[in-house]
Scaffold this motif. Structure first.
Motif: not given
Length: 563
Positions: A204-209
């Motif tokens: 989820q953190e990696l795909l925020k951007v």
């Protein structure tokens, strides 16, 4: 045997590891990228990094924004579905059903066996599907689907649907970067990720951007998994459907002999260094209810990639040597292995798990009750493009030094770590003196060579030397077809497994340098013979009993049935 098959034995390269003591872990498998469009691709990357003024000097060691390396994927507004849960929960089944119904798609698995299985499933469902791994390419007419090993994932094509299996492996020290590359780089309208819930926060953190929509779908086991309160105790308590797990190749054969000496069971064998074809046949025999091979003796290779009808997992030990030290099994390792019992659709109503010795039960029980540690970082590694551009600043230096300097100076964000590349550096140290281009050296460094195996490392060295000298490598120059035979001892078996690795290496190189490695068919056929001879040892000579003559004949007949 090996001394007859490898005509020229050179000085061992195992000593190379001494100069690499600062680098730990297993071999790294990097996805090769052609550099024929290096400058064009870097134009895209540089523009993505640029502030627009065009005055700043581009820093090739800045790897803090790996999502920008994949412009095709960034053009899409992907819908990402995280299918998470324990083994035997149906998460992969649901993702594959969506893949099957899509107009185009790709399945990315951690093992060749899984890619084979998915390709077979889709083709059987009349969905034409290509199979592409590092060692084989089986194309089907009209196919718009592919089943690939994750390292072979195509980040340049568009798909309606993509599935990445065992996505938690993006945290693996050696192969994690391949899963990260697939996660960030596959251009699919729908991306289905299957794996452990421990990977959810990091993904989820990696795909925020990236601007992707992320949904989490959780699953529970379809059949209960019951940790037993008592150990196995005597081997007389072994029963049909059992799988006893060990982490030592030598110990696996000891266990097989002990079980079969009792006269009630025959054992299939599965461990990592067996050829994939052999592993598949051994698993098939174990799964066949009509087969006499009703017990499995295996390593943690069963943790992924094999659908097995196991009623009970029995840990012979709760410790393993990880290449550096003897340590306790981790919570994810215990869960992954234990969860293989009680497969949905098999004849067993539940899965059971225990240990050989009572002293190991507390660790087993506590591990099954514990949550897997949440992943903190994903693996990443620079493509050849980055290495090539950086090399332009490092004139007259070898690949080993270029890689070492690049990794020392490169910058990452907190969400990423560099994949361990000890194996790649070992190869670079050996072939740097050869008159090869940087791209050729890089390609040899990516090959599936086991540099800790003397025969395998000798094979790579001879292939590279012949390629550098003549640009043509004939298999017969270092290998004598017709010399293969059934091994009679465990040391001879190990050598034959090493010979298989050399042949597999030639096949891998022939797919990438076909004109220079023209003996693809010969290498493939000899590799298949290796597998059959190993199978012969496992099923004929692996069993030692006064009544073995009659039983060996039975086993040989059964073996031919599965070939």
């Amino acid at each position: 045997m090996a001394s007859l098959l490898l005509r020229q034995r050179r000085v061992s390269v195992l000593g190379v590891s001494r100069i690499l003591q600062a680098v730990n872990g297993d071999s790294s498998r990097l996805q090769p990228e052609s550099n024929c469009r290096t400058f064009a691709r870097f134009g895209v990357i540089i523009r993505n990094y640029s502030s627009g003024k065009g005055t700043a000097k581009f820093d090739f060691t800045d790897l803090t924004r790996p999502h920008t390396w994949y412009p095709n994927a960034r053009k899409k507004h992907r819908k990402v579905f995280l299918h998470v849960g324990p083994t035997n929960s149906g998460k992969t089944y649901h993702a594959l059903k969506r893949l099957e119904s899509s107009s185009s798609g790709v399945y990315c698995g951690p093992l060749r066996l899984l890619a084979w299985e998915v390709a077979k499933r889709l083709n059987k469902a009349r969905v034409p599907c290509d199979l592409i791994t590092g060692q084989e390419k089986d194309e089907v007419d009209g196919a718009k689907h592919k089943a690939v090993t994750v390292e072979m994932a195509d980040v340049t094509s568009d798909y309606e649907c993509a599935v990445i299996d065992e996505i938690q492996m993006l945290g693996c020290k050696t192969r994690g970067f391949s899963f990260t590359r697939a996660l960030l780089g596959i251009a699919a309208d729908e991306l289905h990720l299957c794996g452990d819930a421990a990977a959810v926060p990091l993904i989820q953190e990696l795909l925020k951007v990236t601007g992707d929509d992320v949904q989490v779908r959780s699953y529970e086991r379809l059949l209960p998994l019951v940790p037993l309160e008592v150990p196995l105790g005597s081997f007389s308590n072994i029963r049909t459907g059992d799988c006893i797990v060990s982490f030592s190749r030598k110990e696996i054969y000891k266990l097989k002999k002990k079980i079969e000496t009792g006269g009630k069971h025959l054992c299939s064998v599965v461990y990592g260094s067996l050829p994939p074809e052999t592993r598949t046949r051994q698993a098939t025999m174990f799964n066949d209810a009509s087969s006499e091979f009703d017990v499995l003796v295996a390593s943690d290779a069963i943790g992924m990639g094999l659908n097995l009808n196991i009623s009970r997992i029995i840990f012979s030990t709760m410790k393993k040597f990880d290449g550096l030290e003897m340590r306790d099994l981790t919570v994810p390792e215990v869960k992954q292995i234990a969860g293989r019992s009680g497969r949905y659709g098999s004849k067993y109503p539940m899965g059971e798990v225990t240990c050989l010795d009572a002293e190991d039960l507390p660790l087993l029980h506590s591990s099954l009750k514990s949550a897997s540690p949440t992943l903190q970082q994903a693996g990443v590694f620079p493509s050849f493009d980055f290495i090539y551009m950086y090399s332009r600043l490092q004139q007259k230096r070898g690949l080993y030094q270029i890689l070492e300097d690049f990794l020392e100076n490169a910058k990452l964000s907190d969400n990423y770590f560099f994949a361990n590349c000890e194996e790649m550096l070992k190869v670079a140290a050996v072939i740097d003196e050869l008159p090869l281009s940087l791209q050729d050296k890089y390609l040899f460094c990516l090959s599936p060579v086991d540099m800790n195996d003397e025969i395998s490392s000798q094979g790579l060295t001879q292939f590279a030397e012949n390629y550098a000298k003549k640009g043509l490598v004939r298999l017969k120059e270092i290998f004598s077809p017709g010399s293969l035979q059934v091994p009679k001892t465990h040391s001879a078996l190990k050598e034959l497994e090493s010979i298989h690795k050399v042949l597999e290496l030639y096949v891998w190189l022939s797919f990438r340098l076909d004109e220079s490695f023209p003996d693809h068919e010969l290498a493939s056929s000899q590799k298949a013979i290796c597998s059959m001879l190993i199978e012969e040892f496992l099923e004929r000579l692996g069993f030692q009993n006064p009544t073995s003559r009659k039983l060996n004949s039975l086993m040989a007949k059964k073996r031919r049935q599965y070939l």
